[in-house]
Design a protein around this motif. Structure first.
Motif, PDB file in Angstrom:
ATOM      1  N   HIS A 114      -0.580   9.229   8.976  1.00 40.05           N
ATOM      2  CA  HIS A 114      -1.768  10.082   9.062  1.00 40.05           C
ATOM      3  C   HIS A 114      -1.372  11.547   9.298  1.00 40.05           C
ATOM      4  O   HIS A 114      -1.907  12.451   8.653  1.00 40.05           O
ATOM      5  CB  HIS A 114      -2.676   9.596  10.192  1.00 40.05           C
ATOM      6  N   SER A 135      -2.502   6.145  -0.491  1.00 41.09           N
ATOM      7  CA  SER A 135      -2.955   7.505  -0.198  1.00 41.09           C
ATOM      8  C   SER A 135      -3.920   7.939  -1.291  1.00 41.09           C
ATOM      9  O   SER A 135      -3.945   7.367  -2.386  1.00 41.09           O
ATOM     10  CB  SER A 135      -1.777   8.490  -0.128  1.00 41.09           C
ATOM     11  N   HIS A 138      -8.061   3.924  -4.052  1.00 41.66           N
ATOM     12  CA  HIS A 138      -6.780   3.487  -3.511  1.00 41.66           C
ATOM     13  C   HIS A 138      -6.745   1.969  -3.346  1.00 41.66           C
ATOM     14  O   HIS A 138      -5.680   1.347  -3.475  1.00 41.66           O
ATOM     15  CB  HIS A 138      -6.499   4.178  -2.182  1.00 41.66           C
ATOM     16  N   THR A 154       0.624   3.927  10.385  1.00 43.30           N
ATOM     17  CA  THR A 154      -0.581   4.670  10.006  1.00 43.30           C
ATOM     18  C   THR A 154      -0.968   5.677  11.087  1.00 43.30           C
ATOM     19  O   THR A 154      -1.197   6.860  10.803  1.00 43.30           O
ATOM     20  CB  THR A 154      -1.744   3.700   9.745  1.00 43.30           C
ATOM     21  N   GLY A 162      -4.420   8.361   4.036  1.00 42.95           N
ATOM     22  CA  GLY A 162      -3.295   7.518   3.655  1.00 42.95           C
ATOM     23  C   GLY A 162      -2.943   6.601   4.800  1.00 42.95           C
ATOM     24  O   GLY A 162      -3.365   6.812   5.948  1.00 42.95           O
ATOM     25  N   ARG A 176      -5.761  11.838  -2.650  1.00 48.97           N
ATOM     26  CA  ARG A 176      -5.849  13.270  -2.409  1.00 48.97           C
ATOM     27  C   ARG A 176      -6.296  13.978  -3.675  1.00 48.97           C
ATOM     28  O   ARG A 176      -6.150  13.471  -4.787  1.00 48.97           O
ATOM     29  CB  ARG A 176      -4.502  13.841  -1.966  1.00 48.97           C
ATOM     30  N   ILE A 182       0.707  12.752   5.982  1.00 53.05           N
ATOM     31  CA  ILE A 182      -0.011  12.769   4.701  1.00 53.05           C
ATOM     32  C   ILE A 182      -1.282  13.602   4.774  1.00 53.05           C
ATOM     33  O   ILE A 182      -1.569  14.399   3.880  1.00 53.05           O
ATOM     34  CB  ILE A 182      -0.338  11.329   4.255  1.00 53.05           C
ATOM     35  N   ARG A 183      -2.047  13.436   5.854  1.00 56.49           N
ATOM     36  CA  ARG A 183      -3.330  14.143   5.930  1.00 56.49           C
ATOM     37  C   ARG A 183      -3.230  15.487   6.630  1.00 56.49           C
ATOM     38  O   ARG A 183      -3.619  16.518   6.083  1.00 56.49           O
ATOM     39  CB  ARG A 183      -4.366  13.270   6.627  1.00 56.49           C
TER      40      ARG A 183
END
Length: 507
Positions: free
Chosen positions: A460, A486, A284, A455, A472, A488, A463-464
């Protein structure tokens, strides 16, 4: 052990934990000076002290395990097949009731993820815990040998002396610029003066905590399209070893060895391999660096020095049958870097060691000297700008003014770009960059805080936690580029997952 890094306290805590857990005395373990003195005494009384310890704990120790590993070129395919078969077996054993229960559990998880969490049970830092004003740091600037500015800062450094020097690259020809990272990587590893590379490595290990050179790009605080480029030299040592460390730097500057072709080839292959191995862990970051290249001149230079362009260049050099043409470029870079012209230094030490530090830097500057020929800037748009001086926020600088040579490109036009890299990893790495405000702009601080809040408070979670990605977030760099990133695993590895995607846009 004396080097006070950012995680100095945490490192010491980890260091004493095991002994403390087994009823050892943690305070005795922290007395590093007495521990080293005891070790030296053991060596003095018994020159075979270390050899006997190796025999006791390694060679003659029956409590050991020998583990052998062999590569399998079909390993990924076997892993994928095993996972597919295992999933099929699991699904085949599920009843309709089981499937309905899994579905309901998924809905329950989604509800819990969307529910605000009670953070009151967590330890938190309050505004009242932070000092309202930053302590003033005194910096003194003096001219070593009457020409090279040196910044001195007296600090409680735990008996360690820190040296840094910055040499400008504004006279370096454009065709040599991509090879600067390679030059920096091998500079302290090929030998110098009367030392071959083995003896040089021994001296660096014996007398210092490490000596390094690295490409350095400093964006201007007020203008996005203005920057300073150069090489940063850094090292640290115990105060008693300062003369030896500065002598090593003098030898590296005056007599670097660029003749060990075979060892150079080994270093090139190691560097190329390290860069390639770094992509899976930092894909990233590579995507983000790539995305900045069309937004600011600084971003373009960062891509050359540390982006995918540098990875591909090092891979190409590592595959060359005749590496001598590349080796011959290094002395040409040396002519533009390893001298006191356009160089400035800094030294951090305890107040008691500051006079010794001044003498050591003075001797270093006199030994290195100036370039034999006057070199003109490669680019026409080189502007001289004084470094901040006087009282400024948390620092007070006294002494002569330091002049920086900045490069500006009035013809640079930021533009949008989209880039895809095919990579052999089952992970997507993505970065999107936006050109915003320079460091000195009032909006920069707000954007910096915004990136942290986005974030922690939103990206967070979305995305996570909800999206299932590895990670991310958002960040704002000093050069005014706002980055969203990000990474994944892809649900379709064979089709589209092997992509590193970078996008850039200006605003």
């Amino acid at each position: 052990m004396k080097h006070q890094s950012v995680s100095f306290g945490l490192t010491l805590t980890s260091y004493i934990a095991s002994c403390w857990n087994h009823d050892g005395d943690p305070v005795e373990l922290l007395k590093l000076g007495s521990q080293v003195a005891r070790f030296r005494q053991c060596l003095k009384e018994n020159p075979q002290f270390l050899q006997e310890k190796v025999k006791q704990y390694f060679k003659n120790n029956p409590h050991k395990l020998t583990l052998s590993m062999t590569p399998d070129d079909k390993y990924p395919e076997k892993q994928a097949w095993m996972e597919t078969e295992k999933l099929k077996q699991k699904v085949d054993t599920l009843s309709l009731k089981d499937k309905q229960q899994i579905y309901e559990k998924g809905l329950e998880l989604q509800t819990q993820q969307s529910r605000p969490q009670d953070a009151s049970c967590l330890p938190a830092l309050k505004v009242s815990d932070i000092e309202p004003s930053v302590p003033l740091t005194e910096l003194e600037v003096a001219l070593a040998a009457g020409k090279t500015p040196v910044q001195y800062c007296a600090q409680p450094t735990n008996g360690v002396v820190y040296f840094r020097a910055f040499a400008s690259l504004h006279t370096l020809p454009e065709e040599l610029r991509p090879y600067v990272p390679l030059f920096c990587s091998v500079l302290t590893k090929l030998g110098c003066g009367l030392l071959d590379y083995r003896r040089q490595a021994q001296q660096i290990e014996l007398k210092t905590g490490g000596m390094a050179a690295s490409p350095h790009v400093l964006p201007d605080a007020a203008h996005l399209d203005t920057y300073e480029q150069g090489v940063l030299f850094s090292s640290f040592c115990l105060d008693r070893n300062l003369p030896d460390m500065m002598h090593l730097w003098s030898e590296i500057f005056n007599s670097p060895c660029f003749e060990e072709e075979e060892h150079f080839r080994v270093l090139v292959k190691m560097s190329a391999q390290e860069l390639s191995n770094g992509i899976p862990d930092s894909g990233h970051l590579y995507a983000s660096v790539r995305a900045t290249r069309t937004l600011t001149p600084t971003g373009d230079l960062q891509e050359t020095f540390s982006g995918m362009d540098q990875v591909r260049l090092m891979k190409r050099i590592a595959e060359m049958t005749d590496i001598r043409p590349v080796l011959r470029k290094l002395p040409h870079i040396q002519e533009h870097v390893l001298h006191c012209d356009n160089m400035r230094c800094s030294m951090n030490a305890t107040p008691q060691q500051m006079s010794l530090a001044e003498k050591a830097v003075e001797k270093f500057v006199r030994n290195v000297g100036q370039s034999k020929t006057e070199r003109k800037p490669v680019r026409l748009n080189v502007v001289e700008k004084p470094a901040p001086s006087g009282s400024n926020g948390s620092t007070h600088v006294s002494g002569p003014q330091v002049i920086r040579k900045l490069i500006t490109d009035p013809t640079f036009k930021p533009c949008q770009m989209k880039t895809h890299f095919l990579l052999p990893f089952p992970v997507n790495y993505m970065g999107e960059c936006i050109r915003t405000a320079p460091y000195a702009d009032p909006d920069h601080a707000s954007l910096k805080i915004l990136a942290r809040l986005m974030t922690a408070k939103f990206l967070h979670t979305e995305i996570r936690e909800k999206g299932g990605a590895y990670g991310g977030g958002a960040r704002l760099s000093r050069d005014g580029v706002f980055t969203l990133y990000s990474y994944r695993a892809s649900p379709h590895p064979a089709a589209s997952s092997r992509l590193s995607v970078s996008r850039s846009r200006s605003t």
